[in-house]
Design an enzyme around this catalytic site. Structure first.
Site, short mmCIF file in Angstrom:
data_model
loop_
_atom_site.label_atom_id
_atom_site.label_comp_id
_atom_site.label_asym_id
_atom_site.label_seq_id
_atom_site.Cartn_x
_atom_site.Cartn_y
_atom_site.Cartn_z
N ALA A 95 0.83 -1.20 0.00
CA ALA A 95 0.00 0.00 0.00
C ALA A 95 0.86 1.25 0.00
CB ALA A 95 -0.89 0.01 1.23
N LYS A 96 2.06 1.13 0.56
CA LYS A 96 2.90 2.31 0.71
C LYS A 96 3.85 2.51 -0.46
CE LYS A 96 2.00 3.27 5.26
NZ LYS A 96 2.25 2.34 6.32
N ARG A 97 3.98 1.49 -1.30
CA ARG A 97 4.96 1.60 -2.38
C ARG A 97 4.44 2.48 -3.51
NH1 ARG A 97 8.70 -2.47 -3.58
NH2 ARG A 97 7.90 -2.40 -5.69
#
Ligand code: GLU
Length: 312
Positions: free
Chosen positions: A247-249
């Site tokens: 989700a953070k990439r």
């Protein structure tokens, strides 16, 4: 009757991690011959992005998933958008308040951190030490617009997660009296999700282990509202092989990116299914083919699985 749900927040495009929740929730519901509900969790309005709900639903359809109730198809528990269900949260909060289980709190995050005995590793900062507890729901000169907190009983909450086994937590010791409604008037995720799961008759909540830490709070709140909480099933989080959360990439990993890059849904599902252990090796596979072979056993006890870098 089995009733499952997928409850995305329309704050960004769905990624493989959220696709795992949707897929596994769908597989459990369909295998049980039950109902699958799509609920849009859009109460945190500052974070909601316009048009995102439609994009998310569209990406789920691309995967070959379907649902029996939802904002686009309606159903007996409509509306299916949390922003249209505020009256239910008002009434749940009123029920808890009438029973003396809530209080106003105008402590700042810094004040809470200063008096807390030990830092809490969870997502909500340190345990709340109960500074405002004795003052109840009494109006007084506020330092800032007050939040409403729940008086959490000092007792163990015990539940049996279908995939992670027994969970025992004393919420008063770990989190303390948690927030039901924020100072800016927005209902907390914890309250909204519990009220909706109960009101919609959800029998099983399937989601990633990133939310396992919220489960005891939600089961407790359900019981305080006088209803039996649903069963929970927390599946492995999907991360990339370098250990970062998908989700953070940045870039290349949302379902939309796969789609726009021309990937067939069968390739996305094959990658996901093999990471989760639903199939023995990576090969293209459709949602309905996965359903034929699904028994959920390979998901038991796994908290984190990774997708090889090359697959992204
Ligand atoms: N809306 C939450 C999210 O997108 C999920 C809530 C839940 O499954 O309980 O993270």
């Amino acid at each position: 009757m089995y009733r499952g749900r997928f409850a995305p927040s329309p704050t960004g495009d769905l990624h493989l991690g959220s696709a795992a929740s949707a897929l596994i929730g769908w597989l459990f519901a369909r295998r049980a011959g039950g109902v699958f509900v799509l609920r849009v969790e859009d109460i945190d309005t500052p974070r909601v992005r316009s048009g995102m709900q439609e994009r998310q639903l569209d990406d789920l359809r691309y995967l070959g998933l379907d649902w029996d109730e939802g904002p686009d198809v309606g159903g007996p528990h409509a509306p299916y958008r949390q922003s249209e269900r505020l009256a239910l949260y008002d009434s749940a909060l009123a029920t808890l308040s009438e029973r003396g289980l809530t209080y106003f709190c105008d402590c700042s995050r810094a004040e809470i951190a200063r008096v807390a005995s030990a830092p809490h590793a969870g997502d909500e900062g340190p345990r709340y030490p109960g500074t405002c507890r004795e003052l109840g729901m009494i109006e007084r000169p506020w330092k800032r617009s007050p939040a409403v907190r729940l008086k959490v009983p000092n007792q163990d909450v015990t539940l049996d997660d279908r995939l992670q086994g027994k969970v025992v937590e004393n919420v008063q010791a770990t989190v303390g009296d948690f927030v039901l409604k924020r100072g800016d008037g927005v209902y907390a995720y914890q309250l909204a999700v519990v009220v909706d799961d109960l009101a919609m008759g959800i029998t099983e909540v399937v989601r990633g282990t990133d939310l396992l830490g919220s489960t005891a709070r939600q089961a407790l709140l359900g019981e305080l509202l006088g209803q039996r909480p649903p069963r929970f099933a927390h599946h492995a989080m999907v991360i990339s092989s370098d250990g970062t959360r998908l989700a953070k990439r940045a870039g290349g990993v949302s379902l939309r990116d796969w789609r726009l890059g021309g990937a067939p849904a069968t390739r996305v599902l094959g990658t996901l299914a093999s990471a989760l252990g639903l199939v023995a090796k990576t090969a293209q596979i459709s949602a309905s083919e996965l359903l034929q072979a699904f028994d959920g056993k390979s998901l038991v006890g796994r908290t984190q699985v990774s997708v090889p870098e090359g697959a992204l």
